[in-house]
Design a protein around this motif. Structure first.
Motif, short mmCIF file in Angstrom:
data_model
loop_
_atom_site.label_atom_id
_atom_site.label_comp_id
_atom_site.label_asym_id
_atom_site.label_seq_id
_atom_site.Cartn_x
_atom_site.Cartn_y
_atom_site.Cartn_z
N VAL A 47 -95.11 87.77 -21.82
CA VAL A 47 -94.81 89.10 -21.31
C VAL A 47 -96.06 89.72 -20.69
CG1 VAL A 47 -93.97 91.41 -21.87
CG2 VAL A 47 -93.07 89.43 -23.11
N ILE A 48 -95.93 90.24 -19.49
CA ILE A 48 -96.92 91.11 -18.87
C ILE A 48 -96.14 92.30 -18.31
CG2 ILE A 48 -98.56 89.26 -18.32
CD1 ILE A 48 -97.51 89.26 -15.46
N PRO A 49 -96.81 93.37 -17.89
CA PRO A 49 -96.06 94.57 -17.46
C PRO A 49 -95.03 94.35 -16.37
CG PRO A 49 -98.36 95.11 -17.82
CD PRO A 49 -98.25 93.63 -17.96
N SER A 50 -95.19 93.33 -15.56
CA SER A 50 -94.27 93.13 -14.43
C SER A 50 -93.38 91.90 -14.57
CB SER A 50 -95.06 93.01 -13.12
OG SER A 50 -95.97 91.92 -13.20
N ASN A 51 -93.47 91.19 -15.71
CA ASN A 51 -92.75 89.92 -15.79
C ASN A 51 -92.53 89.50 -17.25
OD1 ASN A 51 -93.02 86.68 -15.89
ND2 ASN A 51 -92.07 87.28 -13.97
N ILE A 52 -91.35 88.93 -17.52
CA ILE A 52 -91.06 88.29 -18.81
C ILE A 52 -90.56 86.88 -18.54
CG2 ILE A 52 -89.73 88.36 -20.95
CD1 ILE A 52 -89.37 91.32 -20.64
N GLN A 53 -91.13 85.90 -19.25
CA GLN A 53 -90.68 84.52 -19.15
C GLN A 53 -90.33 84.00 -20.53
OE1 GLN A 53 -93.39 82.04 -16.89
NE2 GLN A 53 -94.01 83.75 -15.58
#
Length: 411
Positions: A47-53
């Motif tokens: 998880v980062i502020p602009s993306n979830i994988q």
């Protein structure tokens, strides 16, 4: 079970939490717990502020990977509270994909905040901090007018402009023009102090603090993203103020806090109550934020009186508010960020950020260096206070043999 739909449903919850203002570690922890509860053989979450994988392995050995781009959105801590409760429900009851979807939509479709509450939040936040930073009655009236404009124009603009730098530039330009007009008409006395109070409605100083906090926890990508978003927002404010100053020479008498400590405590409590509403907090949790803000600033004042060090006073006050948020989260079974974000606002270095921008526009290199150092030191002090509490709370929870945050290694 339809595992692909389950992975998607859990990812929907994580996306909504991130958009509502949840911390990175909270989203990761929640996703790990939910995937673990369904018995997946392996599960990896990024998880980062602009993306979830997410990549999981089902009990049958099937590998499922899903990626979600996250669009920026306004914080909504009321919705975050219900999403956190939904995570608890999913972990305890492992509903099928249809029930999960129904529960999710119930949270997403909660009744929105009333319009009048939004205006009250802006007025209390902007005007309260203007008084806190030394404005008189006439200045406060101007701050009230500008706060109303921020809400009215800001909500209209948010539907048309997603770029934070452009958004902040437009609102700060209009705000500074109104303040300059009020100064020329003899209505305002301290334009810089008014603007500092208003900047608190646009500021992303907490993003800088959280970014430093992420860096200290070795979450480098999220940390740099948060810091860069804060700088872009600050650049927008600087551009807007600088553009307005083309029509009138900038004026600054350097901010001072209100001389009366009781007024400081009252005004910052009112302002932070407004910010609780600004973040869409509801019910008794609003008053918990008010109490937290009052004592956070009271502790800062006491420590600073005993030892005149902004760094030390800020760090000790940050330790208090972080512990307070941790305790309130356990009492209310809600995310600690709900009780932390508004309560910590008296410590956020909004004035320093304003004067950094002012120095850039006016070409005052001495002020630029001085205020930049103070700005960075204050953010680091807050981050150190938060991290101290995070380490202490993890130690306490381990001693009680209670899971605090889990990750890939806890399966």
């Amino acid at each position: 079970m339809n595992y692909e739909k389950l992975v998607q449903g859990i990812l929907n919850i994580g996306e909504a939490m991130l958009q509502c203002g949840a911390e990175i570690f909270r989203v990761e922890d929640s996703l790990y717990r939910m995937y673990k509860s369904y018995g997946f053989m392996t599960y990896d979450v990024y998880v980062i502020p602009s993306n979830i994988q997410v990549t999981v392995e089902t009990p049958e050995g099937e590998i499922i990977t899903q990626i979600r781009h996250i669009e920026s959105s306004e914080p909504n801590f009321d919705q975050l509270d219900y999403l956190n409760n939904l995570c608890r429900y999913v972990c305890q009851n492992t509903p099928d994909e249809k029930e999960m979807r129904e529960k999710y939509l119930e949270v997403i479709n909660r009744e929105p905040q009333k319009r009048i509450t939004r205006y009250a939040a802006g007025i209390m936040g902007g005007t309260g901090f203007a008084v806190f930073f030394g404005c008189n009655v006439r200045d406060a009236i101007v701050a009230l007018i500008v706060s109303v404009m921020i809400v009215a124009v800001g909500d209209w603009l948010a539907k048309r402009e997603s770029n934070l730098m452009v958004y902040n530039a437009i609102l700060s330009f209009i705000s500074e023009v109104i303040i300059i007009v009020a100064l020329k008409m003899g209505v305002a006395d301290h334009p810089d102090r008014i603007m500092i109070g208003i900047v608190m409605l646009l500021i992303s100083g907490l993003g800088t603090t959280n970014g430093i906090r992420d860096l200290l926890q070795r979450d480098f990508i999220s940390g740099f993203i948060n810091i860069m978003n804060s700088f872009l927002g600050a650049a927008g404010i600087a551009f807007g103020i600088g553009l307005a100053m083309l029509f009138h020479e900038g004026y600054s008498d350097h901010f001072i806090l209100n001389h009366s400590v009781p007024i400081q405590l009252i005004s910052c409590t009112v302002a932070c109550t407004g910010f609780a509403f600004w973040f869409k907090i509801r019910g008794k949790q609003v008053w918990y934020n008010s109490i937290g803000a009052f004592f956070t600033w009271a502790i800062y004042v006491v420590v600073f009186a005993l030892k005149p060090s902004n760094f030390l006073a800020t760090m000790i006050a940050a330790v208090f508010v972080a512990f307070y948020a941790f305790i309130m989260s356990r009492v209310n079974k809600a995310p600690s960020t709900i009780f932390l974000t508004a309560s910590v606002f008296p410590l956020i270095p909004g004035p320093n950020l304003y004067y950094v921008m002012y120095a850039c526009v006016s070409g005052n290199m001495h002020m630029l260096l001085e205020q930049t150092i103070t700005l960075f030191a204050t953010c680091v002090a807050i981050a150190f206070g938060f991290n101290f509490v995070d380490i202490a709370s993890r130690t306490i929870m381990r001693g009680m043999k209670v899971e605090y945050h889990i990750g890939k290694s806890d399966r």
